[in-house]
Every structure is written in C-alpha cells, then in structure tokens.
Design a protein around this motif. Structure first.
Motif, mmCIF file in Angstrom:
data_model
loop_
_atom_site.group_PDB
_atom_site.id
_atom_site.type_symbol
_atom_site.label_atom_id
_atom_site.label_comp_id
_atom_site.label_asym_id
_atom_site.label_seq_id
_atom_site.Cartn_x
_atom_site.Cartn_y
_atom_site.Cartn_z
ATOM 1 N N LYS A 131 0.851 -1.194 0.000
ATOM 2 C CA LYS A 131 0.000 0.000 0.000
ATOM 3 C C LYS A 131 0.884 1.241 0.000
ATOM 4 O O LYS A 131 1.865 1.298 0.755
ATOM 5 C CB LYS A 131 -0.912 -0.005 1.235
ATOM 6 C CG LYS A 131 -1.965 -1.109 1.227
ATOM 7 C CD LYS A 131 -2.858 -1.035 2.459
ATOM 8 C CE LYS A 131 -2.077 -1.339 3.726
ATOM 9 N NZ LYS A 131 -2.955 -1.448 4.917
ATOM 10 N N PRO A 132 0.558 2.242 -0.834
ATOM 11 C CA PRO A 132 1.401 3.441 -0.936
ATOM 12 C C PRO A 132 1.650 4.127 0.405
ATOM 13 O O PRO A 132 2.713 4.715 0.613
ATOM 14 C CB PRO A 132 0.609 4.340 -1.886
ATOM 15 C CG PRO A 132 -0.214 3.404 -2.707
ATOM 16 C CD PRO A 132 -0.576 2.273 -1.783
ATOM 17 N N ILE A 137 7.640 5.394 5.321
ATOM 18 C CA ILE A 137 8.453 5.215 6.525
ATOM 19 C C ILE A 137 9.908 4.919 6.166
ATOM 20 O O ILE A 137 10.820 5.108 6.980
ATOM 21 C CB ILE A 137 7.853 4.087 7.407
ATOM 22 C CG1 ILE A 137 8.403 4.165 8.821
ATOM 23 C CG2 ILE A 137 8.130 2.710 6.805
ATOM 24 C CD1 ILE A 137 7.698 3.243 9.788
ATOM 25 N N LEU A 138 10.141 4.492 4.922
ATOM 26 C CA LEU A 138 11.494 4.142 4.479
ATOM 27 C C LEU A 138 12.209 5.289 3.765
ATOM 28 O O LEU A 138 13.366 5.139 3.362
ATOM 29 C CB LEU A 138 11.444 2.932 3.543
ATOM 30 C CG LEU A 138 10.911 1.630 4.132
ATOM 31 C CD1 LEU A 138 10.939 0.530 3.076
ATOM 32 C CD2 LEU A 138 11.722 1.199 5.349
ATOM 33 N N THR A 149 14.296 6.814 12.398
ATOM 34 C CA THR A 149 13.847 6.926 13.782
ATOM 35 C C THR A 149 12.738 5.907 13.975
ATOM 36 O O THR A 149 11.669 6.018 13.379
ATOM 37 C CB THR A 149 13.323 8.338 14.097
ATOM 38 O OG1 THR A 149 14.370 9.284 13.885
ATOM 39 C CG2 THR A 149 12.866 8.420 15.544
ATOM 40 N N ASN A 150 13.010 4.871 14.767
ATOM 41 C CA ASN A 150 12.062 3.782 14.952
ATOM 42 C C ASN A 150 10.858 4.285 15.757
ATOM 43 O O ASN A 150 10.997 4.660 16.922
ATOM 44 C CB ASN A 150 12.742 2.625 15.695
ATOM 45 C CG ASN A 150 11.906 1.366 15.710
ATOM 46 O OD1 ASN A 150 10.675 1.418 15.620
ATOM 47 N ND2 ASN A 150 12.558 0.227 15.832
ATOM 48 N N PRO A 151 9.672 4.311 15.157
ATOM 49 C CA PRO A 151 8.505 4.853 15.861
ATOM 50 C C PRO A 151 8.061 3.990 17.040
ATOM 51 O O PRO A 151 7.330 4.463 17.905
ATOM 52 C CB PRO A 151 7.428 4.890 14.766
ATOM 53 C CG PRO A 151 7.839 3.832 13.794
ATOM 54 C CD PRO A 151 9.328 3.846 13.794
ATOM 55 N N PHE A 152 8.506 2.741 17.085
ATOM 56 C CA PHE A 152 8.096 1.846 18.167
ATOM 57 C C PHE A 152 8.988 1.960 19.402
ATOM 58 O O PHE A 152 8.581 1.621 20.504
ATOM 59 C CB PHE A 152 8.096 0.396 17.681
ATOM 60 C CG PHE A 152 7.184 0.151 16.509
ATOM 61 C CD1 PHE A 152 5.809 0.286 16.639
ATOM 62 C CD2 PHE A 152 7.694 -0.193 15.267
ATOM 63 C CE1 PHE A 152 4.961 0.071 15.570
ATOM 64 C CE2 PHE A 152 6.856 -0.412 14.185
ATOM 65 C CZ PHE A 152 5.489 -0.279 14.332
ATOM 66 N N THR A 153 10.235 2.439 19.201
ATOM 67 C CA THR A 153 11.173 2.505 20.326
ATOM 68 C C THR A 153 11.769 3.894 20.523
ATOM 69 O O THR A 153 12.352 4.173 21.577
ATOM 70 C CB THR A 153 12.334 1.515 20.112
ATOM 71 O OG1 THR A 153 13.077 1.909 18.950
ATOM 72 C CG2 THR A 153 11.816 0.095 19.926
ATOM 73 N N LEU A 183 9.075 8.038 -3.765
ATOM 74 C CA LEU A 183 9.740 6.758 -3.536
ATOM 75 C C LEU A 183 10.603 6.380 -4.732
ATOM 76 O O LEU A 183 11.768 6.002 -4.584
ATOM 77 C CB LEU A 183 8.694 5.673 -3.265
ATOM 78 C CG LEU A 183 9.237 4.260 -2.986
ATOM 79 C CD1 LEU A 183 10.071 4.252 -1.704
ATOM 80 C CD2 LEU A 183 8.088 3.263 -2.871
ATOM 81 N N LYS A 184 10.046 6.489 -5.935
ATOM 82 C CA LYS A 184 10.761 6.085 -7.146
ATOM 83 C C LYS A 184 12.052 6.874 -7.324
ATOM 84 O O LYS A 184 13.078 6.326 -7.754
ATOM 85 C CB LYS A 184 9.858 6.287 -8.362
ATOM 86 C CG LYS A 184 10.451 5.753 -9.668
ATOM 87 C CD LYS A 184 9.621 6.164 -10.876
ATOM 88 C CE LYS A 184 8.201 5.661 -10.786
ATOM 89 N NZ LYS A 184 7.427 6.005 -12.010
#
Length: 287
Positions: A131-132, A137-138, A149-153, A183-184
């Motif tokens: 999904k676009p 996040i990358l 920056t890891n959103p979970f930690t 992205l491309k």
C-alpha cells in the motif's frame, strides 16, 4: 574494469566473465542477458544507491539479488510486499517475554532494522504490491540520510556503511500500483529482461546437466514460440517466464513434455484462451 569496485572484488568478478555471447554467469546462478548490466548494478550497490530491478515475473530479479549477496559475501534480509505489509513487518514489533523471572517488554527487530544495523542487504520484493501509505516510513532510509527513527522505540538508527537496498517490481501486474514519485526518485532503475538464446541454454544445461539434448532443444523452441506470442500481445508475460520454463524442464525429465508444460506454464494463467493457445503451440512441436 571500473575502479569503483574494490580490487579484490574486481578480481572475483573477472573470474566469472565469459566472453561467449558476452554472458555473465554469477556465483548465485544469475546470468546477465545484457553486456555490462551486472557490473553497472554492482557499481550502484557500491555507491550505496538503492537499486530498483524492473522486469516481468520469472526474469531472474530475485536470483540477481541473491547473486549480488553472494558476490559481496553479504547476508540478505527479504521483505515480500503485499497489501497486508505494515510498519511492524518492516521494522519489528514489541512482545512480552519472561526474563530472569520478570515479565518484560522486548522489541523484536524486523528486516529493515536488522539489515541497517548489521550492514546487510535489504531486498524488497514486489515493492509496488505494498500500500502506498506504508512505504514512506522508508524514505529517510533510502535517501542520503540513510537513517531511521524507529517509531516503536524512539531509537535513531544510522545505517552501517555496508548497508544496501535492492528492490524489485513487476510492472502492470494485477494487484500492483504505480510507485509514487517520492519513492521512485530514491532509486536507480535497471530493466531486467528475460534470458534468450545461448544464455537460456546455458542456464538450462547448468541446472539439468544430464538432460537429453533433444529435450533441451524442444523446450527452447517452445519457449521461443511463447515469447513471440507475448510480444504479439496474445499471451501474458508470465507465459515466457524462465522460472516456469525451468519448472517445465524439471517435470519433462519424468513425464511427457505436453503435460509438463501444461502444469508448469499453462495452468498458471487465468485466461482459458491463453491456456489453449499455449497447448496448441506445444502440439506443433510434440508429435
């Protein structure tokens, strides 16, 4: 030989070069159908540019990524994209474990985080199946920042110097969507065509060294007819897939060729008319 590739790696590359038909047989089994394609992709990886491999299903994109991994002796972490891909699939997730008698929350690192920290290759397969809204996040991982920056930690992760990214797409297939420009533009792109002619014969003979020459010739002729019909727009691209051809070859060493092609190639297509056309083409060669 380009000086961007370290000397010891250039020497290993030179040992794999085969001047016959300008083919390149790599350590992971990939055969380059275009002169200079292999080395150009290696240079992109050495320059730390995210590499995008574009080509039809079965053209050898995954085999190419595996060959790059073996060439650099660099482990590869794979992400198989789908509409269900989410941030946890990429970065990792929190879980509850018991440690020294205590219940604690631990973060299990996903393939992106592992590859970044260890300096490994991250391979994102069928990136245009995701999904676009999942992939932005990358963005910081794929551009000059090479960080996340890891959103979970909350951890800020700076990529290891050897970290590399290779992605692959099958353009125009059901379930895919165009990559957004943001992205491309983070990738350099290489078109990966199907193998043909002597290069295809090489890979068949390498995988089936004891195969009867008449059988190899027969499968080559069938594949050539299938490619012509793909070019004419009468068959889907996957009908000429090298992967499917090799599956058919494996079966054909044990069962009649007609049934082997039916199971390995024709039955993979949804269109009944295309299935019928494939079998009609086979019947012109199999008496």
């Amino acid at each position: 030989m380009n000086t961007l590739i370290p000397e010891e790696r250039k020497q290993r590359h030179a040992r794999t070069y085969n001047t016959h038909e300008q083919s390149l047989i790599q350590e992971g089994g990939y055969i380059s159908p275009i002169p200079d394609l292999w080395e150009d992709i290696l240079i992109g990886v050495v320059l730390k540019k995210p590499v995008l491999l574009k080509g039809p299903s079965g053209s050898g994109k995954t085999k190419l990524a595996q060959s790059i991994s073996q060439f650099f002796n660099q482990p590869m972490h794979s992400v198989n994209c789908s509409v269900d891909l989410d941030a946890e699939s990429l970065l990792g997730f929190k879980t509850i474990i018991t440690k020294e008698g205590q219940t604690v929350i631990e973060f299990v690192e996903g393939p992106v985080v592992q590859a970044m920290k260890e300096g490994h290759i991250l391979y994102i397969d069928e990136i245009n199946m995701a999904k676009p809204e999942t992939l932005p996040i990358l963005h910081s991982v794929l551009d000059h920042r090479r960080m996340l920056t890891n959103p979970f930690t909350g951890e800020v992760i700076q990529a290891h110097a050897d970290f590399a990214v290779i992605a692959a797409i099958n353009e125009g297939y059901v379930g895919t969507s165009p990559m957004n420009e943001a992205l491309k533009n983070r990738f350099i792109s290489f078109s990966i065509p199907y193998l043909a002619g002597d290069q295809l014969r090489e890979i068949i003979q390498a995988q089936f060294p004891s195969a009867d020459e008449a059988l190899v010739n027969l499968m080559m002729n069938i594949n050539e007819d299938l490619k012509k019909q793909v070019m004419n727009g009468l068959l889907a691209e996957e009908a000429a897939s090298v992967r499917s051809l090799l599956d058919a070859m494996a079966l054909a060493e044990h069962i009649p060729v007609r049934r082997a092609v039916q199971y390995a190639i024709a039955e993979k297509l949804d269109d009944k008319m295309e299935q019928k056309l494939i079998m009609e083409l086979v019947d012109t060669w199999v008496k």
